[in-house]
Design a protein around this motif. Structure first.
Motif, PDB file in Angstrom:
ATOM      1  N   GLY A 696      46.770  38.877  43.971  1.00 43.24           N
ATOM      2  CA  GLY A 696      47.682  39.878  44.498  1.00 43.24           C
ATOM      3  C   GLY A 696      47.093  41.263  44.313  1.00 43.24           C
ATOM      4  O   GLY A 696      45.911  41.508  44.573  1.00 43.24           O
ATOM      5  N   GLU A 697      47.926  42.176  43.836  1.00 41.34           N
ATOM      6  CA  GLU A 697      47.437  43.528  43.575  1.00 41.34           C
ATOM      7  C   GLU A 697      46.964  43.699  42.140  1.00 41.34           C
ATOM      8  O   GLU A 697      46.565  44.791  41.740  1.00 41.34           O
ATOM      9  N   GLY A 698      46.962  42.596  41.352  1.00 41.60           N
ATOM     10  CA  GLY A 698      46.565  42.674  39.954  1.00 41.60           C
ATOM     11  C   GLY A 698      45.618  41.565  39.568  1.00 41.60           C
ATOM     12  O   GLY A 698      44.603  41.336  40.234  1.00 41.60           O
ATOM     13  N   GLY A 706      44.801  25.528  30.047  1.00 43.91           N
ATOM     14  CA  GLY A 706      45.344  25.549  31.403  1.00 43.91           C
ATOM     15  C   GLY A 706      46.569  26.407  31.550  1.00 43.91           C
ATOM     16  O   GLY A 706      47.215  26.381  32.606  1.00 43.91           O
ATOM     17  N   GLY A 707      46.917  27.175  30.530  1.00 39.33           N
ATOM     18  CA  GLY A 707      48.027  28.113  30.633  1.00 39.33           C
ATOM     19  C   GLY A 707      47.672  29.271  31.554  1.00 39.33           C
ATOM     20  O   GLY A 707      46.522  29.714  31.597  1.00 39.33           O
ATOM     21  N   ILE A 708      48.659  29.766  32.323  1.00 37.37           N
ATOM     22  CA  ILE A 708      48.460  30.852  33.282  1.00 37.37           C
ATOM     23  C   ILE A 708      49.283  32.064  32.853  1.00 37.37           C
ATOM     24  O   ILE A 708      50.465  31.935  32.495  1.00 37.37           O
ATOM     25  N   PHE A 709      48.681  33.257  32.928  1.00 34.70           N
ATOM     26  CA  PHE A 709      49.362  34.509  32.633  1.00 34.70           C
ATOM     27  C   PHE A 709      49.151  35.422  33.849  1.00 34.70           C
ATOM     28  O   PHE A 709      48.028  35.864  34.108  1.00 34.70           O
ATOM     29  N   ASN A 710      50.226  35.674  34.575  1.00 34.88           N
ATOM     30  CA  ASN A 710      50.148  36.362  35.861  1.00 34.88           C
ATOM     31  C   ASN A 710      50.595  37.816  35.713  1.00 34.88           C
ATOM     32  O   ASN A 710      51.737  38.085  35.346  1.00 34.88           O
ATOM     33  N   PHE A 711      49.687  38.750  35.991  1.00 36.41           N
ATOM     34  CA  PHE A 711      49.998  40.174  35.956  1.00 36.41           C
ATOM     35  C   PHE A 711      49.869  40.728  37.378  1.00 36.41           C
ATOM     36  O   PHE A 711      49.032  41.594  37.664  1.00 36.41           O
ATOM     37  N   SER A 712      50.664  40.188  38.271  1.00 38.72           N
ATOM     38  CA  SER A 712      50.660  40.628  39.662  1.00 38.72           C
ATOM     39  C   SER A 712      51.970  40.176  40.293  1.00 38.72           C
ATOM     40  O   SER A 712      52.763  39.462  39.675  1.00 38.72           O
TER      41      SER A 712
END
Length: 735
Positions: A696-698, A706-712
């Motif tokens: 995205g924009e981030g 396999g953990g996901i951390f989304n900063f967008s």
């Protein structure tokens, strides 16, 4: 350029943002679409660990008290550095994490019960089946004397080794020393040949330490270093002639032998026979601080020492590829080039231990030492002010604890894990409960199937369904910008496990898994998003979907210990680069060669690479945060020379082309002429971050579980964090 190594224990508690640097605007860098980082018998009472029971001194660590003080955390700048480099590869070596085992009070002739085999008592207390069980065969001819083909009562190795296999443990056989001068004269060839036949007949791969601690002054059989080296090579040659290729050769010296020379003026490294004759390297070292030996008055007094201090100089040697400076900051006693050393081998700690401090107020001292020791090896542990050494020795692939109660009046004390409940609790916390120390099922060693801890299937029950490929295969990759421009509205991502298994999410299509002989290190999507490349650490490239195979890396072009860490594709998909830990660049197809770092002395291995949007340049990022630009890539700043809590894993371009972010293994983010979107730097993680991608924009981070951390604002399509795969996630790519 040469960047300074990251400094002493850090105190960063929030990400650093650097702004005000100019950058030529451009489209999103397509190569930013993945990130990655790049394991008591009669014989025992007579001879154990170079006679620990009788008071001989195998591995005392000496540093000046005014330099380190009496507490492990006070140890200053490690010679081996603050960032673990890529580990060596070899038989029975995990790609990540560490194997854990003990030498316990076991009996070669006793019953296979807890009364005679104390490893069972330790395992029960820890809730942990050991991966390795060390046993000593003290006499040089003991194994040959007990070998008679076809006789079930004379199988060469004792019943302990066969029992270990039944229990899913890897035996570590300590084969006693022979007289080197006589071996070199051929006097023992027949006996050596029988020993090789017995070990071959064992039928499974196992670790073998011949003449461990050969460099100690108390040993007489090894003789001078040159005689020992020649004897080792002669023994190895006989084993090869007999076809005993199931033997995994572990060379094991004293940790102290890398700090002080012997009475002959020889050092531990002088006894190394050469890379061609060794599978693993190892050392033995103890915290003698409160041992009974300090009361004997014979000059062997010592103080309390931490694991890093004990093994620091050994790690410099183990990490080196010959030049001492390639393994860290050499001591003044080290040669410019270590003899016969040209590769990084898997690293084992063959014996280590500490004792409880009986003094008032010190009930937790051993427990704290045990936890700090294993946290030092645990690559999932980020460095913090409270844990300054966490993860810095995470290239150690196996640890074998000396789990013995040497508590008779003439002996030196109780080293057991079970010496106190505090000690037990510390090992449960730092080993039993830590995924880093659960790696035996990643080795492909078939007896591991006999263990009670077989991991569950890798696919979670609620994993998003795998989508089918298009009905008609697409044509060759066409020139295009980023995949998102070709397929508006599509969103998804792939994760790659070290075993080559690809996990797909969202609109990302699963095209196949890699059948790789070595650990996988990277996944790179094709420009259309209808395929991907996988690469292993030797440079072997596998293609899926519309990704085109243009060539594999040639290991002959790499230095010993050098591994491939990433693959980046050109914007058209008609070329790609392989990048190595030394910063070497291997171009294929239309990919241009804009230069590399193989001639530069680096302070940390190169772990990531990113091409520019034009394909006429690329970035490389090293573990210490150093950034290197080539072609039309533009430099915005780096973390080189800045103390870090954890090594840098990835570089991610800002989607608008105006800057980039760096991410560290603890989830800390450093922004350079790019907006800071957030980080995980202040949040405890189950497993360390292995990469970050533009999303995205981030940006979006992925951890080893396999953990996901989304900063967008981009959609979340799922993760594996709720049910981690048995092999760590090493890379992620976006559609």
């Amino acid at each position: 350029m040469q960047l300074r190594a990251a400094g002493p224990p850090p105190g960063r508690d929030r990400p650093l943002t650097v702004t005000g640097l100019s950058f030529l605007k451009g489209s999103r860098m397509p190569g930013a679409a993945r990130r990655r980082p790049p394991l008591t018998s009669p014989v025992l009472t007579l001879f154990i660990g170079a006679a620990l029971l009788s008071g001989m001194v195998p591995a005392r660590a000496d540093h000046d008290d005014d330099v380190t003080g009496s507490e492990p955390a006070a140890y200053g700048e490690p010679h081996a550095g603050w960032v673990a480099p890529p580990r060596g590869t070899g038989p029975l070596a995990p790609a990540t994490g560490a194997l854990f085992g003990t030498h316990s009070e076991d009996s070669h002739s006793g019953e296979l019960t807890a009364e005679d085999q104390h490893i069972l008592e330790t395992e029960d207390a820890l809730g942990f089946r050991m991966h390795i069980n060390n046993s000593y065969y003290g006499g040089f001819d003991d194994i040959a004397d007990d070998w008679e083909p076809g006789n079930p009562d004379k199988r060469g190795l004792s019943k302990l080794a066969f029992w270990d296999v039944e229990m899913g443990r890897i035996p570590l056989v300590g084969w006693g020393c022979g007289p080197s001068d006589e071996i070199n004269d051929g006097d023992h060839d027949d006996m050596i040949r029988l020993t090789a036949q017995a070990m071959k007949a064992f039928g499974h791969r196992f670790f073998m330490r011949y003449c461990w601690e050969m460099d100690g002054d108390k040993r007489s059989e090894p003789g001078p270093a040159d005689e020992f080296v020649a004897a080792w090579v002669r023994i190895w040659d006989i084993f090869q002639a007999e076809g005993a290729d199931n033997v995994v050769w572990v060379w094991c010296a004293n940790a102290n032998g890398f700090k002080h020379a012997t009475d002959r003026g020889e050092w531990a490294w002088d006894y190394y026979p050469g890379d061609a004759y060794v599978d693993w390297v190892s050392a033995d070292g103890y915290n003698w601080g409160v041992s009974r030996r300090n009361d004997w008055g014979d000059g062997d007094r010592d103080r309390w020492r931490g694991f890093v201090e004990i093994y620091d100089e050994f790690m410099v040697w183990a990490r080196s590829t010959g030049p001492a400076a390639s393994g860290g900051t050499p001591t003044e006693d080290m040669p410019a080039v270590f003899p016969r050393k040209g590769e990084v081998k898997p690293i084992m700690i063959g014996e280590y231990a500490a004792q409880d401090d009986p003094r008032p107020g010190q009930a937790m001292r051993k427990a704290e030492w045990m936890k700090a020791t294993h946290d030092t090896v645990n690559g999932d542990k980020a460095r913090t002010t409270a844990c300054p050494h966490c993860g810095i020795f995470s290239d150690i692939a196996a640890m074998v604890y000396f789990d013995i109660n040497a508590d008779e009046s003439h002996q030196n004390g109780d080293w057991r894990i079970l010496s106190s409940q505090n000690s037990v609790d510390a090992v449960v916390e730092a080993v039993s409960n830590e995924p880093w120390f659960h790696q035996i099922h990643t080795l492909g060693w078939s007896p591991a199937a006999n263990r009670p801890d077989i991991p569950p299937p890798t696919a979670p029950a609620d994993e998003p369904p795998v989508r089918e490929p298009p009905a008609s295969p697409p044509g060759p990759p066409a020139p295009s910008p980023a995949p998102s421009d070709d397929a508006p509205g599509r969103s998804g991502y792939w994760m790659l496990g070290a075993d080559g298994v690809v996990h797909s999410f969202g609109d990302a299509v699963h095209h196949g898994d890699g059948q790789l002989a070595l650990p996988a290190v990277d996944v790179e999507p094709s420009p259309s998003g209808a395929g991907y490349w996988l690469v292993d650490e030797a440079g072997g490239v596998s293609t899926f979907g519309d990704a085109v195979h243009l060539g594999d890396g040639d290991r002959g072009r790499l230095d010993p210990g050098e591994v491939v860490t990433s693959l980046s594709a050109t914007p058209t998909g008609n070329g790609y680069w392989l990048f190595t830990s030394r910063g070497r660049v291997l171009p294929f197809g239309s990919a241009g060669d804009f230069g590399g770092l193989e001639a530069v002395a680096l302070n940390g291995p190169v772990l990531d690479s990113v091409p520019t949007p034009s394909g006429r340049g690329y970035y490389m990022v090293a573990a210490d945060g150093g950034i290197f630009t080539f072609g039309d890539a533009r430099f915005h700043g780096s973390m080189g020379g800045v103390p870090l809590n954890a090594p840098v894993r990835s570089l991610v371009p800002d989607p608008d082309g105006a800057g980039y972010w760096l991410v560290a293994a603890d989830g800390g983010v450093f922004a350079f002429d790019a907006p800071f979107r957030g980080s995980m730097g202040a949040t405890p993680l189950n497993r360390l971050v292995t990469g970050m991608v533009a999303f995205g924009e981030g940006y979006m981070m992925v951890a080893a579980d396999g953990g996901i951390f989304n900063f967008s604002a981009g959609p979340f399509h799922g993760s594996l964090g709720h049910r981690p795969p048995p092999h760590p996630i090493v890379a992620v790519a976006v559609l």
